[in-house]
Design a protein around this motif. Structure first.
Motif, PDB file in Angstrom:
ATOM      1  N   ASP A 214      17.818  46.654  46.747  1.00 18.57           N
ATOM      2  CA  ASP A 214      18.749  45.620  47.457  1.00 18.57           C
ATOM      3  C   ASP A 214      18.885  44.519  46.371  1.00 18.57           C
ATOM      4  O   ASP A 214      20.315  44.087  46.004  1.00 18.57           O
ATOM      5  N   GLU A 215      17.886  44.395  45.508  1.00 16.12           N
ATOM      6  CA  GLU A 215      17.880  43.364  44.292  1.00 16.12           C
ATOM      7  C   GLU A 215      19.101  43.913  43.405  1.00 16.12           C
ATOM      8  O   GLU A 215      19.992  42.891  42.988  1.00 16.12           O
ATOM      9  N   ARG A 216      19.104  44.958  42.969  1.00 17.89           N
ATOM     10  CA  ARG A 216      19.874  45.569  42.076  1.00 17.89           C
ATOM     11  C   ARG A 216      21.430  45.609  42.580  1.00 17.89           C
ATOM     12  O   ARG A 216      22.697  45.186  41.905  1.00 17.89           O
ATOM     13  N   VAL A 217      21.736  45.941  43.692  1.00 19.05           N
ATOM     14  CA  VAL A 217      22.980  45.931  44.275  1.00 19.05           C
ATOM     15  C   VAL A 217      23.490  44.614  44.413  1.00 19.05           C
ATOM     16  O   VAL A 217      24.704  44.314  44.047  1.00 19.05           O
ATOM     17  N   ASP A 218      22.549  43.820  44.888  1.00 19.84           N
ATOM     18  CA  ASP A 218      23.088  42.176  44.866  1.00 19.84           C
ATOM     19  C   ASP A 218      23.599  41.757  43.671  1.00 19.84           C
ATOM     20  O   ASP A 218      24.704  40.968  43.424  1.00 19.84           O
ATOM     21  N   ALA A 219      22.887  42.043  42.514  1.00 19.02           N
ATOM     22  CA  ALA A 219      23.343  41.416  41.327  1.00 19.02           C
ATOM     23  C   ALA A 219      24.341  42.134  40.868  1.00 19.02           C
ATOM     24  O   ALA A 219      25.530  41.366  40.211  1.00 19.02           O
ATOM     25  N   PHE A 220      24.910  43.335  41.165  1.00 19.04           N
ATOM     26  CA  PHE A 220      26.165  44.045  40.864  1.00 19.04           C
ATOM     27  C   PHE A 220      27.228  43.472  41.811  1.00 19.04           C
ATOM     28  O   PHE A 220      28.430  43.012  41.083  1.00 19.04           O
ATOM     29  N   VAL A 221      26.990  43.327  42.911  1.00 17.65           N
ATOM     30  CA  VAL A 221      28.071  42.795  43.918  1.00 17.65           C
ATOM     31  C   VAL A 221      28.399  41.314  43.522  1.00 17.65           C
ATOM     32  O   VAL A 221      29.361  40.807  43.357  1.00 17.65           O
ATOM     33  N   GLU A 222      27.309  40.593  42.987  1.00 20.93           N
ATOM     34  CA  GLU A 222      27.685  39.156  42.537  1.00 20.93           C
ATOM     35  C   GLU A 222      28.525  39.087  41.391  1.00 20.93           C
ATOM     36  O   GLU A 222      29.295  38.393  41.060  1.00 20.93           O
ATOM     37  N   LYS A 223      28.251  40.062  40.451  1.00 22.51           N
ATOM     38  CA  LYS A 223      29.398  40.012  39.102  1.00 22.51           C
ATOM     39  C   LYS A 223      30.711  40.542  39.505  1.00 22.51           C
ATOM     40  O   LYS A 223      31.569  39.790  38.811  1.00 22.51           O
ATOM     41  N   ILE A 224      31.004  41.287  40.621  1.00 23.20           N
ATOM     42  CA  ILE A 224      32.209  41.293  40.943  1.00 23.20           C
ATOM     43  C   ILE A 224      32.781  40.247  41.768  1.00 23.20           C
ATOM     44  O   ILE A 224      33.926  39.602  41.452  1.00 23.20           O
ATOM     45  N   ALA A 225      31.965  39.581  42.643  1.00 24.26           N
ATOM     46  CA  ALA A 225      32.592  38.574  43.406  1.00 24.26           C
ATOM     47  C   ALA A 225      32.792  37.109  42.771  1.00 24.26           C
ATOM     48  O   ALA A 225      33.491  36.429  43.126  1.00 24.26           O
ATOM     49  N   SER A 226      31.998  37.208  41.570  1.00 21.74           N
ATOM     50  CA  SER A 226      32.039  35.949  40.871  1.00 21.74           C
ATOM     51  C   SER A 226      33.298  36.021  39.757  1.00 21.74           C
ATOM     52  O   SER A 226      33.572  35.125  39.019  1.00 21.74           O
ATOM     53  N   GLY A 227      33.871  37.194  39.681  1.00 22.68           N
ATOM     54  CA  GLY A 227      34.941  37.474  38.873  1.00 22.68           C
ATOM     55  C   GLY A 227      36.331  36.599  39.452  1.00 22.68           C
ATOM     56  O   GLY A 227      36.146  36.001  40.279  1.00 22.68           O
ATOM     57  N   PRO A 228      37.400  36.902  38.590  1.00 21.43           N
ATOM     58  CA  PRO A 228      38.590  36.418  38.732  1.00 21.43           C
ATOM     59  C   PRO A 228      39.373  37.152  39.893  1.00 21.43           C
ATOM     60  O   PRO A 228      39.998  38.080  39.649  1.00 21.43           O
ATOM     61  N   THR A 229      39.349  36.719  41.161  1.00 14.35           N
ATOM     62  CA  THR A 229      39.459  37.449  42.345  1.00 14.35           C
ATOM     63  C   THR A 229      40.983  38.052  42.266  1.00 14.35           C
ATOM     64  O   THR A 229      41.039  39.274  42.436  1.00 14.35           O
ATOM     65  N   VAL A 230      41.988  37.068  42.005  1.00 20.31           N
ATOM     66  CA  VAL A 230      43.505  37.489  41.961  1.00 20.31           C
ATOM     67  C   VAL A 230      43.434  38.771  41.010  1.00 20.31           C
ATOM     68  O   VAL A 230      44.052  39.744  41.290  1.00 20.31           O
ATOM     69  N   ALA A 231      42.928  38.450  39.807  1.00 16.52           N
ATOM     70  CA  ALA A 231      43.307  39.344  38.733  1.00 16.52           C
ATOM     71  C   ALA A 231      42.652  40.953  38.876  1.00 16.52           C
ATOM     72  O   ALA A 231      43.029  41.794  38.920  1.00 16.52           O
ATOM     73  N   LEU A 232      41.387  40.720  39.579  1.00 19.15           N
ATOM     74  CA  LEU A 232      40.556  42.022  40.155  1.00 19.15           C
ATOM     75  C   LEU A 232      41.333  42.600  41.126  1.00 19.15           C
ATOM     76  O   LEU A 232      41.640  43.944  41.118  1.00 19.15           O
ATOM     77  N   ARG A 233      41.801  42.065  42.148  1.00 17.73           N
ATOM     78  CA  ARG A 233      42.517  42.590  43.125  1.00 17.73           C
ATOM     79  C   ARG A 233      43.876  43.402  42.723  1.00 17.73           C
ATOM     80  O   ARG A 233      44.337  44.227  42.909  1.00 17.73           O
ATOM     81  N   THR A 234      44.718  42.465  41.670  1.00 20.23           N
ATOM     82  CA  THR A 234      45.820  43.078  41.171  1.00 20.23           C
ATOM     83  C   THR A 234      45.518  44.352  40.321  1.00 20.23           C
ATOM     84  O   THR A 234      46.104  45.417  40.266  1.00 20.23           O
TER      85      THR A 234
END
Length: 285
Positions: A214-234
């Motif tokens: 759970d801890e490792r997944v949360d950390a991984f997901v946080e790295k994506i979620a804290s990124g530049p959202t529009v750029a990542l979706r594009t």
């Protein structure tokens, strides 16, 4: 479908309701992080893709469409991802007067719609795989952009075990990940892969120990979620479209998309943080 208890920690708040008339799928949204969690919630059948579950996944994704979500996590309740298709549905439909052909087409189209809707989700998606992910349930996992797997989890495409051909998008998704010959081997043998073998074949991105999963997944997901959202979706859209384009058309498509991303606040923040030698603080705008 109803909102469930927060799966994202303190500060999480409920998201939009997408009513399916059951609790077969739970949608939790953490307003602070932008992480949305879709939980398959039919533990009595190990989260098999019943009609309620398949419809619930689609409804949850519809509820998130156009929202400010930044990453979507798909998981299963009570230590199991998904045991695949609903083996009882066929008999129930036939007992209700459906022909065999009608029943088969209805069930496969329903699970296939769920897998396709997930594969086409506008947000970055992460499959959090514990327990088993088999058959159509495995397709739900590989339809996500990234797969994170517990070391005790298993994944397989064992349609042959019940005397069936592949369905729910296997013929499209699986060869694109592992290659044609490996895909055929997995389907022909029905092998249930342990986490290390799945990682070796590229079916999953990372395998984490159960005690830190759970801890490792949360950390991984946080790295994506804290990124530049529009750029990542594009970037996701461009990568998905790249399969169907020549190199020259892909480059042209990237140039057109990049011009829009240049206008975002996150791009400005990225440049300023780089020039200032500090970590960026992207806001998803």
């Amino acid at each position: 479908m109803t909102d469930g208890d927060s799966a994202a920690g303190d500060g999480a708040t409920g998201g939009d309701d997408a009513d399916t008339g059951s609790d077969a799928v739970l949608l939790d949204r953490d307003e602070e992080t932008g992480v949305a969690t879709i939980t398959l919630n039919n533990p009595g059948l190990r989260n098999a893709l019943t009609a309620d579950v398949a419809d619930g996944i689609v409804d949850a994704l519809d509820a998130l469409e156009g929202s400010d979500a930044r990453c979507v996590v798909v998981t299963g309740s009570e230590g199991s991802f998904s045991a695949g298709g609903d083996v009882n549905a066929m008999m129930e439909l036939q007992s209700g007067g459906w022909t065999l052909d009608e029943a088969v087409r209805h069930i496969i189209q329903n699970t296939g719609r769920c897998v396709q809707r997930l594969a086409e989700c506008e947000f970055p998606t992460v499959a959090k795989v514990e327990g088993v992910a088999v058959g159509a349930g495995a397709n739900v996992a590989i339809a996500c952009d990234v797969q994170l797997m517990s070391e005790e989890a298993r994944i397989g495409f064992g349609f042959r075990q019940v005397g069936l051909a592949v369905d729910s998008g296997t013929s499209y998704l699986l060869p694109r990940i592992v290659g044609d010959n490996v895909a055929k081997e997995l389907v022909f043998t029905g092998e249930l892969l342990d986490a290390d073998r799945a990682l070796e074949l590229g079916l999953v991105n990372h395998v984490y120990a159960d005690e830190t999963f759970d801890e490792r997944v949360d950390a991984f997901v946080e790295k994506i979620a804290s990124g530049p959202t529009v750029a990542l979706r594009t970037s996701k859209r461009l990568l998905d479209q790249g399969w169907e384009r020549s190199l020259s058309s892909a480059i042209a498509n990237e140039a057109g998309a990049q011009s829009a991303v240049f206008e975002t606040a996150d791009h400005t923040e990225g440049v300023e943080s780089f020039m200032g030698n500090r970590s960026p603080e992207f806001r998803g705008e």
